[in-house]
Write a protein that holds these residues in place. Structure first.
Motif, PDB file in Angstrom:
ATOM      1  N   TRP A  53       0.812  -1.212   0.000  1.00  0.00           N
ATOM      2  CA  TRP A  53       0.000   0.000   0.000  1.00  0.00           C
ATOM      3  C   TRP A  53       0.846   1.263   0.000  1.00  0.00           C
ATOM      4  CZ3 TRP A  53      -5.295  -0.279   2.845  1.00  0.00           C
ATOM      5  CH2 TRP A  53      -5.941  -1.470   2.485  1.00  0.00           C
ATOM      6  N   SER A  54       2.147   1.124   0.272  1.00  0.00           N
ATOM      7  CA  SER A  54       3.023   2.291   0.212  1.00  0.00           C
ATOM      8  C   SER A  54       3.435   2.602  -1.219  1.00  0.00           C
ATOM      9  CB  SER A  54       4.268   2.067   1.068  1.00  0.00           C
ATOM     10  OG  SER A  54       5.064   1.015   0.539  1.00  0.00           O
ATOM     11  N   LEU A  55       3.241   1.642  -2.145  1.00  0.00           N
ATOM     12  CA  LEU A  55       3.579   1.852  -3.555  1.00  0.00           C
ATOM     13  C   LEU A  55       2.435   2.606  -4.220  1.00  0.00           C
ATOM     14  CD1 LEU A  55       5.022  -1.700  -4.319  1.00  0.00           C
ATOM     15  CD2 LEU A  55       6.278   0.384  -3.716  1.00  0.00           C
ATOM     16  N   ASP A  56       2.317   3.865  -3.889  1.00  0.00           N
ATOM     17  CA  ASP A  56       1.205   4.699  -4.326  1.00  0.00           C
ATOM     18  C   ASP A  56       1.523   5.363  -5.653  1.00  0.00           C
ATOM     19  OD1 ASP A  56      -0.144   7.603  -4.326  1.00  0.00           O
ATOM     20  OD2 ASP A  56      -1.403   6.256  -3.150  1.00  0.00           O
ATOM     21  N   ALA A  57       0.520   5.380  -6.536  1.00  0.00           N
ATOM     22  CA  ALA A  57       0.660   6.038  -7.836  1.00  0.00           C
ATOM     23  C   ALA A  57      -0.571   6.887  -8.098  1.00  0.00           C
ATOM     24  CB  ALA A  57       0.835   5.007  -8.948  1.00  0.00           C
ATOM     25  N   GLY A  58      -0.373   8.042  -8.680  1.00  0.00           N
ATOM     26  CA  GLY A  58      -1.483   8.940  -8.967  1.00  0.00           C
ATOM     27  C   GLY A  58      -1.647   9.168 -10.456  1.00  0.00           C
ATOM     28  N   THR A  59      -2.806   9.679 -10.824  1.00  0.00           N
ATOM     29  CA  THR A  59      -3.071  10.032 -12.216  1.00  0.00           C
ATOM     30  C   THR A  59      -3.630  11.442 -12.265  1.00  0.00           C
ATOM     31  OG1 THR A  59      -5.354   9.228 -12.177  1.00  0.00           O
ATOM     32  CG2 THR A  59      -3.648   7.636 -12.724  1.00  0.00           C
ATOM     33  N   GLY A  60      -3.788  11.922 -13.458  1.00  0.00           N
ATOM     34  CA  GLY A  60      -4.303  13.271 -13.625  1.00  0.00           C
ATOM     35  C   GLY A  60      -5.739  13.431 -13.161  1.00  0.00           C
ATOM     36  N   VAL A  82      -8.732 -11.660   6.433  1.00  0.00           N
ATOM     37  CA  VAL A  82      -8.258 -10.569   5.582  1.00  0.00           C
ATOM     38  C   VAL A  82      -9.160  -9.352   5.730  1.00  0.00           C
ATOM     39  CG1 VAL A  82      -7.955  -9.832   3.188  1.00  0.00           C
ATOM     40  CG2 VAL A  82      -7.088 -12.040   3.926  1.00  0.00           C
ATOM     41  N   LEU A  83     -10.462  -9.559   5.808  1.00  0.00           N
ATOM     42  CA  LEU A  83     -11.377  -8.434   5.984  1.00  0.00           C
ATOM     43  C   LEU A  83     -11.081  -7.690   7.283  1.00  0.00           C
ATOM     44  CD1 LEU A  83     -13.820  -6.834   5.015  1.00  0.00           C
ATOM     45  CD2 LEU A  83     -15.286  -8.474   6.203  1.00  0.00           C
ATOM     46  N   TRP A  84     -10.835  -8.426   8.348  1.00  0.00           N
ATOM     47  CA  TRP A  84     -10.468  -7.799   9.620  1.00  0.00           C
ATOM     48  C   TRP A  84      -9.140  -7.064   9.497  1.00  0.00           C
ATOM     49  CZ3 TRP A  84     -12.345  -6.517  14.261  1.00  0.00           C
ATOM     50  CH2 TRP A  84     -13.572  -7.059  14.648  1.00  0.00           C
ATOM     51  N   LEU A  85      -8.177  -7.691   8.866  1.00  0.00           N
ATOM     52  CA  LEU A  85      -6.849  -7.084   8.766  1.00  0.00           C
ATOM     53  C   LEU A  85      -6.881  -5.817   7.920  1.00  0.00           C
ATOM     54  CD1 LEU A  85      -3.924  -7.472   9.655  1.00  0.00           C
ATOM     55  CD2 LEU A  85      -3.517  -8.766   7.574  1.00  0.00           C
ATOM     56  N   VAL A  86      -7.584  -5.843   6.802  1.00  0.00           N
ATOM     57  CA  VAL A  86      -7.690  -4.651   5.956  1.00  0.00           C
ATOM     58  C   VAL A  86      -8.397  -3.529   6.711  1.00  0.00           C
ATOM     59  CG1 VAL A  86      -8.801  -3.703   3.892  1.00  0.00           C
ATOM     60  CG2 VAL A  86      -7.578  -5.877   3.763  1.00  0.00           C
ATOM     61  N   SER A  87      -9.468  -3.854   7.416  1.00  0.00           N
ATOM     62  CA  SER A  87     -10.205  -2.830   8.160  1.00  0.00           C
ATOM     63  C   SER A  87      -9.339  -2.191   9.231  1.00  0.00           C
ATOM     64  CB  SER A  87     -11.459  -3.449   8.788  1.00  0.00           C
ATOM     65  OG  SER A  87     -12.300  -4.006   7.802  1.00  0.00           O
ATOM     66  N   LEU A  88      -8.566  -3.011   9.938  1.00  0.00           N
ATOM     67  CA  LEU A  88      -7.684  -2.472  10.975  1.00  0.00           C
ATOM     68  C   LEU A  88      -6.523  -1.688  10.371  1.00  0.00           C
ATOM     69  CD1 LEU A  88      -7.539  -5.540  13.410  1.00  0.00           C
ATOM     70  CD2 LEU A  88      -8.820  -3.407  13.710  1.00  0.00           C
ATOM     71  N   PHE A  89      -5.989  -2.185   9.249  1.00  0.00           N
ATOM     72  CA  PHE A  89      -4.855  -1.512   8.627  1.00  0.00           C
ATOM     73  C   PHE A  89      -5.263  -0.174   8.023  1.00  0.00           C
ATOM     74  CE2 PHE A  89      -1.862  -0.691   5.158  1.00  0.00           C
ATOM     75  CZ  PHE A  89      -0.658  -0.815   5.830  1.00  0.00           C
ATOM     76  N   LEU A  90      -6.490  -0.073   7.535  1.00  0.00           N
ATOM     77  CA  LEU A  90      -6.948   1.176   6.936  1.00  0.00           C
ATOM     78  C   LEU A  90      -6.995   2.326   7.936  1.00  0.00           C
ATOM     79  CD1 LEU A  90      -9.851   0.315   4.452  1.00  0.00           C
ATOM     80  CD2 LEU A  90      -7.788   1.622   3.965  1.00  0.00           C
ATOM     81  N   LEU A  91      -7.184   2.018   9.208  1.00  0.00           N
ATOM     82  CA  LEU A  91      -7.293   3.086  10.204  1.00  0.00           C
ATOM     83  C   LEU A  91      -6.024   3.927  10.274  1.00  0.00           C
ATOM     84  CD1 LEU A  91      -8.942   4.466  12.392  1.00  0.00           C
ATOM     85  CD2 LEU A  91      -8.136   2.740  14.018  1.00  0.00           C
ATOM     86  N   PRO A  92      -4.855   3.344  10.569  1.00  0.00           N
ATOM     87  CA  PRO A  92      -3.649   4.189  10.555  1.00  0.00           C
ATOM     88  C   PRO A  92      -3.274   4.669   9.153  1.00  0.00           C
ATOM     89  CG  PRO A  92      -3.054   1.889  10.899  1.00  0.00           C
ATOM     90  CD  PRO A  92      -4.546   1.961  10.994  1.00  0.00           C
ATOM     91  N   HIS A  93      -3.567   3.847   8.139  1.00  0.00           N
ATOM     92  CA  HIS A  93      -3.230   4.241   6.768  1.00  0.00           C
ATOM     93  C   HIS A  93      -3.953   5.518   6.365  1.00  0.00           C
ATOM     94  CE1 HIS A  93      -2.199   3.755   2.507  1.00  0.00           C
ATOM     95  NE2 HIS A  93      -3.471   3.979   2.239  1.00  0.00           N
ATOM     96  N   MET A  94      -5.239   5.592   6.657  1.00  0.00           N
ATOM     97  CA  MET A  94      -6.013   6.770   6.283  1.00  0.00           C
ATOM     98  C   MET A  94      -5.677   7.962   7.165  1.00  0.00           C
ATOM     99  SD  MET A  94      -9.726   5.114   5.275  1.00  0.00           S
ATOM    100  CE  MET A  94     -10.316   6.632   4.524  1.00  0.00           C
ATOM    101  N   LEU A  95      -5.381   7.710   8.430  1.00  0.00           N
ATOM    102  CA  LEU A  95      -4.996   8.811   9.312  1.00  0.00           C
ATOM    103  C   LEU A  95      -3.697   9.468   8.840  1.00  0.00           C
ATOM    104  CD1 LEU A  95      -5.828   7.405  12.859  1.00  0.00           C
ATOM    105  CD2 LEU A  95      -6.939   9.320  11.699  1.00  0.00           C
ATOM    106  N   LEU A  96      -2.751   8.653   8.419  1.00  0.00           N
ATOM    107  CA  LEU A  96      -1.456   9.178   7.996  1.00  0.00           C
ATOM    108  C   LEU A  96      -1.520   9.847   6.624  1.00  0.00           C
ATOM    109  CD1 LEU A  96       0.914   6.292   9.132  1.00  0.00           C
ATOM    110  CD2 LEU A  96       0.684   8.549  10.166  1.00  0.00           C
ATOM    111  N   ASN A  97      -2.383   9.343   5.735  1.00  0.00           N
ATOM    112  CA  ASN A  97      -2.397   9.837   4.362  1.00  0.00           C
ATOM    113  C   ASN A  97      -3.486  10.854   4.075  1.00  0.00           C
ATOM    114  OD1 ASN A  97      -0.378   8.084   2.614  1.00  0.00           O
ATOM    115  ND2 ASN A  97      -1.321   6.703   4.089  1.00  0.00           N
TER     116      ASN A  97
END
Length: 230
Positions: A53-60, A82-97
């Motif tokens: 998820w750190s390999l982020d790419a953007g477009t126009g 996996v559903l639990w892990l993604v849900s938990l991982f999204l919390l710090p991921h979205m806070l930081l980004n």
């Protein structure tokens, strides 16, 4: 792809919150069972998510994309965990980004990033076990490589279907400008998932909950049925 709160109205965000809550409740028991039996796989996959998820790419178009790791997770710990892990991982991921303001759409983001790829993984794994001979290479290529590529395309279709309903993208041609990005990401997702699946099969098969030694490592197993005949 990371969603932003201003993209969606309150109603779909609230509906996604209820759906995610129900899914997490249903997945709680199998997820706890996996955590007790395979804590090492849980930690390894968490590291993969951090890298993918750190390999982020953007477009126009203003959208940002990243690899998923969901298919690999389904092979390692199963879709409920996996559903639990993604849900938990999204919390710090979205806070930081993005910040705390976008946490309102975390449930919608978690469902869109997990369910399509998990459904593709489950469908191909069923087809591989039901219609194909128990061959090691088929396990890696079907459940790893092809499932990851198709899972990324399914995720892209689901994500863009949701985003296209947002007024923020009313004038954007997402089908021609954004969906091709998922084809490119699908190659990377497929290569990495197939690679790690092969490595785990060779050196750490206990990290793969879906891998059965008795099924795939019998010497009589072959892609060609005629070769299995005595």
């Amino acid at each position: 792809m990371d969603f932003h709160a201003e993209w969606f109205a309150a109603a779909p965000a609230a509906a996604a919150c209820f759906i995610l809550f129900c899914c997490l409740c249903a997945a709680a028991r199998p997820a706890l069972r996996v955590l007790r039996v395979r804590p090492q796989a849980f930690g390894v996959l968490l590291c993969f998510f951090a890298v993918f998820w750190s390999l982020d790419a953007g477009t126009g178009s203003g959208l940002h994309y990243h690899l998923l790791g969901v298919t690999l997770g389904c092979l390692m710990i199963g879709a409920p965990t996996v559903l639990w892990l993604v849900s938990l991982f999204l919390l710090p991921h979205m806070l930081l980004n993005a910040g705390a303001a976008d946490l309102a759409v975390l449930p919608l983001n978690a469902l869109a990033l997990t369910l399509p790829a998990a459904a593709v993984s489950a469908g191909l794994r069923f087809a591989e076990r039901r219609f194909l001979p128990p061959n090691l290479f088929l396990y890696i290529f079907v459940n790893g490589f092809f499932a990851a590529a198709l899972g990324m395309l399914a995720t892209g279709a689901a994500v863009l279907a949701l985003v296209s309903q947002s007024p923020a993208f009313a004038d954007a041609d997402l089908r021609t400008r954004s969906f091709p990005v998922f084809f490119l990401l699908g190659w990377g997702e497929a290569f990495l998932t197939g690679l790690f699946a092969a490595v785990f099969v060779a050196f750490k098969p206990h990290l793969l909950a879906t891998f059965d030694d008795n099924r795939y490592l019998r010497r009589s197993n072959s892609i060609w049925p005629s070769e299995n005949q005595p």
